[in-house]
Design an enzyme around this catalytic site. Structure first.
Site, PDB file in Angstrom:
ATOM      1  N   ASP A  52       0.787  -1.235   0.000  1.00 16.89           N
ATOM      2  CA  ASP A  52       0.000   0.000   0.000  1.00 16.89           C
ATOM      3  C   ASP A  52       0.822   1.289   0.000  1.00 16.89           C
ATOM      4  O   ASP A  52       0.255   2.377   0.038  1.00 16.89           O
ATOM      5  CB  ASP A  52      -0.947   0.026   1.215  1.00 16.89           C
ATOM      6  CG  ASP A  52      -0.188   0.105   2.542  1.00 16.89           C
ATOM      7  OD1 ASP A  52       1.044  -0.031   2.534  1.00 16.89           O
ATOM      8  OD2 ASP A  52      -0.844   0.311   3.575  1.00 16.89           O
ATOM      9  N   ARG A 243      -3.950   5.622   5.879  1.00 17.55           N
ATOM     10  CA  ARG A 243      -4.297   5.221   4.520  1.00 17.55           C
ATOM     11  C   ARG A 243      -5.381   6.117   3.953  1.00 17.55           C
ATOM     12  O   ARG A 243      -5.823   7.081   4.568  1.00 17.55           O
ATOM     13  CB  ARG A 243      -4.756   3.761   4.551  1.00 17.55           C
ATOM     14  CG  ARG A 243      -3.623   2.752   4.692  1.00 17.55           C
ATOM     15  CD  ARG A 243      -3.180   2.270   3.331  1.00 17.55           C
ATOM     16  NE  ARG A 243      -4.335   1.690   2.661  1.00 17.55           N
ATOM     17  CZ  ARG A 243      -4.754   0.438   2.829  1.00 17.55           C
ATOM     18  NH1 ARG A 243      -4.062  -0.381   3.590  1.00 17.55           N
ATOM     19  NH2 ARG A 243      -5.840  -0.008   2.221  1.00 17.55           N
ATOM     20  N   TYR A 251       0.833  -2.580  11.680  1.00 20.62           N
ATOM     21  CA  TYR A 251       1.782  -3.698  11.675  1.00 20.62           C
ATOM     22  C   TYR A 251       2.034  -4.031  13.137  1.00 20.62           C
ATOM     23  O   TYR A 251       2.455  -3.158  13.917  1.00 20.62           O
ATOM     24  CB  TYR A 251       3.096  -3.299  11.000  1.00 20.62           C
ATOM     25  CG  TYR A 251       3.012  -3.173   9.508  1.00 20.62           C
ATOM     26  CD1 TYR A 251       2.989  -4.305   8.698  1.00 20.62           C
ATOM     27  CD2 TYR A 251       2.982  -1.922   8.896  1.00 20.62           C
ATOM     28  CE1 TYR A 251       2.930  -4.195   7.315  1.00 20.62           C
ATOM     29  CE2 TYR A 251       2.919  -1.797   7.515  1.00 20.62           C
ATOM     30  CZ  TYR A 251       2.892  -2.940   6.725  1.00 20.62           C
ATOM     31  OH  TYR A 251       2.832  -2.822   5.368  1.00 20.62           O
ATOM     32  N   PRO A 330       7.850  -5.871   4.734  1.00 21.52           N
ATOM     33  CA  PRO A 330       7.067  -4.781   4.158  1.00 21.52           C
ATOM     34  C   PRO A 330       7.069  -3.477   4.953  1.00 21.52           C
ATOM     35  O   PRO A 330       6.555  -2.477   4.473  1.00 21.52           O
ATOM     36  CB  PRO A 330       5.648  -5.360   4.107  1.00 21.52           C
ATOM     37  CG  PRO A 330       5.610  -6.372   5.184  1.00 21.52           C
ATOM     38  CD  PRO A 330       7.000  -6.886   5.357  1.00 21.52           C
TER      39      PRO A 330
END
Length: 599
Positions: A52, A243, A251, A330
């Protein structure tokens, strides 16, 4: 099924895998007019979750394909990072804030976050506008590469035979298709069928760090929920990524007890639910509250594996890109970015060879440049993951990671994480001989953005907007001071560079030319510049500010070019290929002669 019913077809490039790397590759090749097909085994595109984060350099790359505007419109921008560490009173407290990205030369000095499905949709719509669609669900079942050296050395041959199975073939239609391809790109993920089919190993190791990921709309009293947050608590580490819309991604660091089967010691996803992940996060957030009012949008578990493929190509006919050739954690937001930039590096090289503009030797530079980058990425990722997953330093744990140590690493790594600092080593397409002619344009790094003013109409323009990813090299002629003596040098240079055997003439089809004067909008006419250096009236610029002094100016100084001017060659992917003073302009001819073909 009788052999006569098996479909057969030919294609220039077959791309396997319609994730970010494959879509970038297919889109760039289609835009360049290459006959390309892209297949994927998934029956439909990604709906939510997955990768993302788009880094500053990747935004610049997308801009060069005309795709950044939609990304910026739909995505969330991340400008600031906040750091939380254990509080003497228990729980966590904020210990500092800093820019999210340390990349002062970035055109877009921020990250954009948007779920992978929406990012892929940008490519899918672009491909659709060119009459290309992802063919799905299709899986490859067999592949052969002709080993005949004569066939392999002919760039227009079809040495790859690949058998495809159409999983939803309609009645009466053959399920099997045989495709003969000139080139094959495996962008088919970490478990790449293409990589395995050619026996390419993945070298590296798996760490012990286990993380959970949750996408949701939060209900919280934490003041930094719309900033990137690095949380180090006595209950484990957590990262917050804001986001699009009101969503965030968490996370969450997990312990073995959270996820391992006590008997097999293997990760057991059945032991974990999204609510369980959120419960772990709540402990790390104390004394702040974190809940979700709605559904968990997406969630997953992962163990960090850091591996690089032993090679990225087979005979310069089969290439792997993205997760097929490198995997890493990530949290630093590199996976999708590295994947798309693999494709960006490969697109123009394949295009040049397919058009007959360049020798096949050009294709060797893909592995040379991108494998070195992937190795550097793994080294960075190991350091960053260890810091992030490590226990925080406290009075009781003096061996832990201190706030100062983490922030310093966060900022030091900024040039790398942003993509701005990617540096390709000297090669066939990177010539560092005359670096001093443009001290601050690092040969092998991307061309620095800067606002100049058009000489013809005084309109300010960002130089990057004149360097589209159109498979052509750009020759930037910095013509220097507008004095009579300097203009005489420029005209003498033009006369020699325009000779029939010079690169400017021999490779005119593969090159665009821009001129940039050190003069002002008041004293430079675009017609002052020799015709050979002004491919269009809009491509003569001056290093001056706009009519109201709000933007522009200082470009020569920023680039480290003096009043005597310089020549700068920019590759089709936006990286500085070489620079040269006027007196050594014939070195540019030799640069192109080393890998280009005369048509």
């Amino acid at each position: 099924m009788p052999a006569s019913l098996v479909r057969e077809s030919e294609v220039d490039v077959l791309v396997i895998g319609a994730g970010p790397a494959g879509l970038m590759c297919a889109n760039g090749l289609a835009k360049a007019g290459v006959n390309v097909r892209i297949i994927d085994q998934r029956p439909s595109k990604v709906a939510a979750g997955q990768a993302d984060g788009i880094q500053p350099r990747t935004i610049e790359v997308l801009q060069s394909y005309g795709l950044a505007e939609r990304l910026l419109r739909e995505g969330n921008q991340m400008h600031m990072a906040a750091f939380y560490n254990p509080s003497p009173k228990g729980g966590i407290m904020r210990t500092g804030r800093a820019p999210d990205i340390t990349a002062p030369t970035a055109r877009y000095p921020f990250e954009v976050t948007l779920h992978q499905g929406a990012i892929e949709a940008i490519f899918l719509d672009s491909l659709s506008s060119m009459g290309v669609s992802v063919e799905r669900p299709i899986i490859p079942t067999a592949v052969e590469l002709d080993q005949n050296p004569i066939v392999l050395k002919d760039p227009q041959s079809h040495p790859i035979k690949i058998v495809l199975q159409h999983l939803d073939a309609s009645e009466g239609q053959s399920e099997t298709e045989i495709v003969y391809a000139k080139y094959l790109v495996g962008a088919d993920g970490a478990h790449s069928w293409v990589r395995k089919s050619f026996g390419i190993s993945m070298d590296g190791e798996q760490t012990d760090y286990i993380w959970g990921v949750v996408d949701m709309v939060p209900s919280t009293d934490m003041p930094d929920i719309r900033n990137k947050c690095a949380i180090h608590s006595d209950n484990g580490s957590c990262m917050v990524i804001p986001r699009e819309g009101d969503k965030i991604r968490l996370y969450i660091q997990l312990t073995d007890a959270d996820v391992l089967d006590p008997h097999t010691r293997r990760v057991d996803k059945a032991r974990v639910t999204p609510q369980r992940l959120l419960d772990v996060a709540k402990k790390s957030f104390r004394p702040f509250r974190i809940e979700t009012d709605g559904e968990i949008d997406w969630w997953t578990l992962y163990i960090i594996g850091q591996r690089v493929a032993s090679k990225f190509s087979v005979h310069e006919r089969v290439f792997i890109a993205g997760d097929a050739c490198h995997t890493h954690s990530p949290k630093a937001g590199q996976g999708m970015n590295a994947s798309m930039n693999d494709a960006h590096n490969l697109i123009w090289k394949l295009t040049h060879v397919l058009r007959g503009w360049a020798d096949m030797s050009l294709l060797k530079t893909y592995e040379f440049e991108r494998r070195k980058y992937a190795q550097d990425l793994i080294a960075f990722d190991k350091s960053f993951s260890a810091l992030f997953s490590g226990k925080p330093r406290t009075d009781d744990n003096q061996e832990g990671v201190s706030h100062e140590e983490f922030v310093e690493a966060f900022q030091t790594f900024g040039a790398f994480t942003s993509g701005i600092g990617i540096h390709y080593a000297p090669s066939l397409v990177v010539n560092t001989t005359h670096q001093s002619a443009a001290r601050n344009l690092v040969i092998g790094q991307r061309m620095l953005p800067h606002v100049f003013v058009r000489a013809a109409d005084a309109r300010p323009v960002e130089l990057h907007d004149l360097l589209p990813a159109d498979a052509r090299f750009k020759l930037l002629v910095f013509t220097g001071a507008p004095s009579a003596a300097q203009l005489a040098r420029v005209h003498s240079l033009a006369e020699d560079m325009a000779r029939p055997e010079g690169a400017l003439r021999v490779h005119a089809h593969a090159m665009d030319v821009l001129a940039i004067s050190a003069g002002t909008k008041d004293d430079v006419d675009y017609t002052d510049i020799p015709e050979v250096f002004r491919s269009h009236w809009s491509k003569v610029l001056v290093d001056d500010s706009d009519m109201f002094g709000r933007t522009g100016g200082g470009g020569y100084e920023a680039y480290g070019i003096d009043a005597r001017g310089a020549l700068v060659v920019v590759r089709p992917d936006g990286y500085v290929a070489m620079v040269a003073p006027f007196e050594h302009h014939r070195d540019i001819d030799r640069y192109f002669e080393s890998f280009m073909r005369a048509l």
